[in-house]
Design a protein around this motif. Structure first.
Motif, PDB file in Angstrom:
ATOM      1  N   ALA A 178      11.759 -43.174  27.928  1.00 54.89           N
ATOM      2  CA  ALA A 178      11.691 -43.651  26.542  1.00 54.89           C
ATOM      3  C   ALA A 178      11.989 -42.488  25.607  1.00 54.89           C
ATOM      4  CB  ALA A 178      10.321 -44.234  26.222  1.00 54.89           C
ATOM      5  N   LEU A 179      12.706 -42.795  24.537  1.00 53.71           N
ATOM      6  CA  LEU A 179      12.923 -41.842  23.458  1.00 53.71           C
ATOM      7  C   LEU A 179      11.997 -42.245  22.323  1.00 53.71           C
ATOM      8  CD1 LEU A 179      14.576 -39.447  22.305  1.00 53.71           C
ATOM      9  CD2 LEU A 179      16.160 -41.147  21.360  1.00 53.71           C
ATOM     10  N   VAL A 180      11.089 -41.346  21.965  1.00 50.63           N
ATOM     11  CA  VAL A 180      10.051 -41.672  20.984  1.00 50.63           C
ATOM     12  C   VAL A 180      10.248 -40.809  19.749  1.00 50.63           C
ATOM     13  CG1 VAL A 180       7.578 -41.802  20.549  1.00 50.63           C
ATOM     14  CG2 VAL A 180       8.475 -42.287  22.841  1.00 50.63           C
ATOM     15  N   ALA A 181      10.407 -41.449  18.597  1.00 54.70           N
ATOM     16  CA  ALA A 181      10.618 -40.735  17.333  1.00 54.70           C
ATOM     17  C   ALA A 181       9.283 -40.500  16.656  1.00 54.70           C
ATOM     18  CB  ALA A 181      11.535 -41.549  16.426  1.00 54.70           C
ATOM     19  N   CYS A 182       8.986 -39.247  16.345  1.00 58.10           N
ATOM     20  CA  CYS A 182       7.762 -38.883  15.639  1.00 58.10           C
ATOM     21  C   CYS A 182       8.139 -38.308  14.280  1.00 58.10           C
ATOM     22  CB  CYS A 182       6.952 -37.877  16.446  1.00 58.10           C
ATOM     23  SG  CYS A 182       5.390 -37.433  15.659  1.00 58.10           S
ATOM     24  N   GLY A 183       7.767 -39.005  13.227  1.00 57.31           N
ATOM     25  CA  GLY A 183       8.109 -38.600  11.873  1.00 57.31           C
ATOM     26  C   GLY A 183       8.277 -39.827  11.006  1.00 57.31           C
ATOM     27  N   GLY A 184       9.202 -39.752  10.061  1.00 56.11           N
ATOM     28  CA  GLY A 184       9.455 -40.867   9.165  1.00 56.11           C
ATOM     29  C   GLY A 184      10.606 -41.731   9.642  1.00 56.11           C
ATOM     30  N   ASP A 185      11.043 -42.631   8.773  1.00 57.46           N
ATOM     31  CA  ASP A 185      12.114 -43.552   9.145  1.00 57.46           C
ATOM     32  C   ASP A 185      13.432 -42.836   9.401  1.00 57.46           C
ATOM     33  OD1 ASP A 185      10.780 -46.101   9.132  1.00 57.46           O
ATOM     34  OD2 ASP A 185      10.589 -45.895   6.969  1.00 57.46           O
ATOM     35  N   ASP A 238       7.765 -41.051  31.720  1.00 53.93           N
ATOM     36  CA  ASP A 238       8.677 -39.968  31.336  1.00 53.93           C
ATOM     37  C   ASP A 238       9.137 -40.213  29.906  1.00 53.93           C
ATOM     38  OD1 ASP A 238      10.518 -37.894  31.257  1.00 53.93           O
ATOM     39  OD2 ASP A 238      12.109 -39.121  32.136  1.00 53.93           O
ATOM     40  N   VAL A 239       8.704 -39.356  28.998  1.00 55.39           N
ATOM     41  CA  VAL A 239       8.930 -39.565  27.566  1.00 55.39           C
ATOM     42  C   VAL A 239       9.569 -38.321  26.966  1.00 55.39           C
ATOM     43  CG1 VAL A 239       7.788 -39.905  25.331  1.00 55.39           C
ATOM     44  CG2 VAL A 239       6.990 -41.161  27.335  1.00 55.39           C
ATOM     45  N   HIS A 240      10.548 -38.530  26.101  1.00 54.36           N
ATOM     46  CA  HIS A 240      11.059 -37.449  25.253  1.00 54.36           C
ATOM     47  C   HIS A 240      10.663 -37.765  23.819  1.00 54.36           C
ATOM     48  CE1 HIS A 240      13.299 -36.203  28.773  1.00 54.36           C
ATOM     49  NE2 HIS A 240      13.708 -35.135  28.124  1.00 54.36           N
ATOM     50  N   LEU A 241       9.958 -36.818  23.208  1.00 53.93           N
ATOM     51  CA  LEU A 241       9.411 -36.994  21.865  1.00 53.93           C
ATOM     52  C   LEU A 241      10.290 -36.248  20.871  1.00 53.93           C
ATOM     53  CD1 LEU A 241       6.850 -38.295  20.537  1.00 53.93           C
ATOM     54  CD2 LEU A 241       5.768 -36.036  20.721  1.00 53.93           C
ATOM     55  N   LEU A 242      11.023 -37.016  20.053  1.00 49.13           N
ATOM     56  CA  LEU A 242      11.915 -36.443  19.043  1.00 49.13           C
ATOM     57  C   LEU A 242      11.122 -36.251  17.755  1.00 49.13           C
ATOM     58  CD1 LEU A 242      14.898 -35.661  18.351  1.00 49.13           C
ATOM     59  CD2 LEU A 242      15.180 -38.021  17.553  1.00 49.13           C
ATOM     60  N   VAL A 243      10.933 -34.999  17.347  1.00 49.76           N
ATOM     61  CA  VAL A 243      10.027 -34.688  16.246  1.00 49.76           C
ATOM     62  C   VAL A 243      10.801 -34.101  15.075  1.00 49.76           C
ATOM     63  CG1 VAL A 243       7.998 -33.351  15.538  1.00 49.76           C
ATOM     64  CG2 VAL A 243       8.156 -34.235  17.879  1.00 49.76           C
ATOM     65  N   ASN A 244      10.484 -34.628  13.885  1.00 51.64           N
ATOM     66  CA  ASN A 244      10.975 -34.016  12.658  1.00 51.64           C
ATOM     67  C   ASN A 244       9.780 -33.391  11.946  1.00 51.64           C
ATOM     68  OD1 ASN A 244      12.069 -33.213  10.247  1.00 51.64           O
ATOM     69  ND2 ASN A 244      12.568 -35.262   9.517  1.00 51.64           N
ATOM     70  N   PRO A 245       9.530 -32.094  12.135  1.00 56.37           N
ATOM     71  CA  PRO A 245       8.326 -31.480  11.549  1.00 56.37           C
ATOM     72  C   PRO A 245       8.360 -31.404  10.036  1.00 56.37           C
ATOM     73  CG  PRO A 245       9.740 -29.800  12.517  1.00 56.37           C
ATOM     74  CD  PRO A 245      10.343 -31.128  12.895  1.00 56.37           C
ATOM     75  N   ARG A 246       9.506 -31.685   9.421  1.00 52.03           N
ATOM     76  CA  ARG A 246       9.610 -31.585   7.966  1.00 52.03           C
ATOM     77  C   ARG A 246       9.224 -32.884   7.257  1.00 52.03           C
ATOM     78  NH1 ARG A 246      13.512 -29.098  10.536  1.00 52.03           N
ATOM     79  NH2 ARG A 246      14.820 -30.945  10.619  1.00 52.03           N
ATOM     80  N   SER A 247       9.059 -33.979   7.984  1.00 56.41           N
ATOM     81  CA  SER A 247       8.726 -35.249   7.340  1.00 56.41           C
ATOM     82  C   SER A 247       7.220 -35.348   7.105  1.00 56.41           C
ATOM     83  CB  SER A 247       9.217 -36.419   8.196  1.00 56.41           C
ATOM     84  OG  SER A 247       8.516 -36.466   9.422  1.00 56.41           O
ATOM     85  N   GLY A 248       6.840 -36.353   6.310  1.00 55.59           N
ATOM     86  CA  GLY A 248       5.427 -36.597   6.072  1.00 55.59           C
ATOM     87  C   GLY A 248       4.713 -35.485   5.346  1.00 55.59           C
ATOM     88  N   GLN A 249       5.448 -34.730   4.490  1.00 54.29           N
ATOM     89  CA  GLN A 249       4.856 -33.644   3.713  1.00 54.29           C
ATOM     90  C   GLN A 249       4.106 -32.651   4.609  1.00 54.29           C
ATOM     91  OE1 GLN A 249       2.764 -35.095   0.193  1.00 54.29           O
ATOM     92  NE2 GLN A 249       3.877 -37.009   0.328  1.00 54.29           N
ATOM     93  N   GLY A 250       4.679 -32.383   5.786  1.00 52.95           N
ATOM     94  CA  GLY A 250       4.107 -31.385   6.672  1.00 52.95           C
ATOM     95  C   GLY A 250       3.071 -31.898   7.648  1.00 52.95           C
ATOM     96  N   ARG A 251       2.767 -33.214   7.616  1.00 53.11           N
ATOM     97  CA  ARG A 251       1.740 -33.756   8.508  1.00 53.11           C
ATOM     98  C   ARG A 251       2.259 -34.003   9.919  1.00 53.11           C
ATOM     99  NH1 ARG A 251       1.392 -37.209   4.152  1.00 53.11           N
ATOM    100  NH2 ARG A 251       2.287 -38.873   5.418  1.00 53.11           N
TER     101      ARG A 251
END
Length: 292
Positions: free
Chosen positions: A61-68, A4-17
């Motif tokens: 688990a809380l999983v961060a997807c993006g930059g620091d 069971d995972v929650h994926l926290l996403v920042n779509p603005r990081s990584g120059q759009g990647r």
């Protein structure tokens, strides 16, 4: 295996990647049988509220997807809880991923760490009520980050390099007072970094001997130096050999009070607070997912 995972996403990081990276990780998690919920906030405050709600509801688990920056948001939600956090790196720095040994260029491998990695408790730094995982910057490095964030051009590391050149032209040593576990040190310096991890700024090993679970910060102080000396010193930050130079002094402490006028401190690449500040190392404050 975490299912069971929650994926926290920042779509603005990584120059759009980040959106593409998140999609690849999400597909792998779900294809492997995990229940994965995506969290995308309207802004940082909304992202933090979503993350805290997921932790309170008992996510595996809380999983961060993006930059620091998005990892830092996740840390605010998991610190002091039993919920582990993972990282799917998609930013320009990815220093949390470096610290934890998470693959930085393969989202499927990073997602696999979430599924079958091991839980490693790590220390966190705390400034007031905010947490950080990698390092707190309180000098020339913070001024460069501040200028980088104000600039709209160029993009990526070129913007950081240009900001460095601009700040080099304005460089002057500042008067610092450091309190290291009660020991006071007054000094002039151009840079003071308080490291829980070894790197910041996309791989600069500013505190090359830091260990994120020893209950101590490593503190790196670069004293007064001419501009030409600094220009020669800067490349040595990446391998961490700068600590061998005579202008550099290092300390270890669990509590660091840092004072100088006119500097806003940054941690995990995020604007934290104007100095003076107190950084406290909180032992084993978070549970990270790392390769088995």
């Amino acid at each position: 295996m975490i299912t069971d995972v929650h994926l926290l996403v920042n779509p603005r990081s990584g120059q759009g990647r980040t959106a593409a990276v998140a999609l690849r990780a999400l597909r792998h998690l779900r294809a492997s049988g995990a229940s994965a919920t995506v969290l995308v906030g309207r802004d940082e405050a909304d992202s933090l509220a979503l993350a805290r709600r997921a932790v309170a509801a008992g996510t595996g688990a809380l999983v961060a997807c993006g930059g620091d920056g998005v990892v830092n948001t996740a840390l605010q939600a998991v610190a002091g809880t039993d919920t582990p956090f993972g990282v799917i790196p998609a930013g320009t720095g990815n220093d949390h991923a470096r610290m934890l040994g998470v693959p930085r260029h393969d989202p499927v491998s990073a997602a696999q760490v979430v599924l079958d990695g091991v839980v490693r408790p790590i220390d966190l730094g705390r400034v007031g009520d905010r947490w950080f995982g990698t390092a707190f910057a309180g000098g020339f490095d913070a001024l460069v980050t501040e200028r980088t964030n104000r600039m709209k051009w160029p993009r990526g590391k070129l913007r950081y390099n240009l900001a460095t050149l601009v700040e080099l032209a304005r460089l002057r040593p500042l008067d610092y007072v450091l309190e290291l576990d009660g020991r006071e040190v007054s000094t002039q310096a151009i840079l003071v970094a308080v490291g829980n991890g070894q790197t910041y700024g996309g791989g600069m090993r500013i505190c090359p001997d830091a260990v994120p679970d020893d209950g101590l910060f490593d503190v790196t102080v670069i004293g007064p130096a001419r501009r030409d000396q600094i220009v020669r010193l800067l490349p040595t930050l990446y391998p961490g050999t700068h600590v061998q130079h005579s202008q550099v002094t290092t300390y270890r402490a669990s509590r660091v009070h840092l004072s100088t006028p006119g500097v806003t401190g940054y941690a995990d690449g995020e604007r934290f607070a104007e100095l003076p500040v107190t950084c406290e190392c909180v032992p084993l404050a978070a549970k990270s997912l790392v390769p088995s």
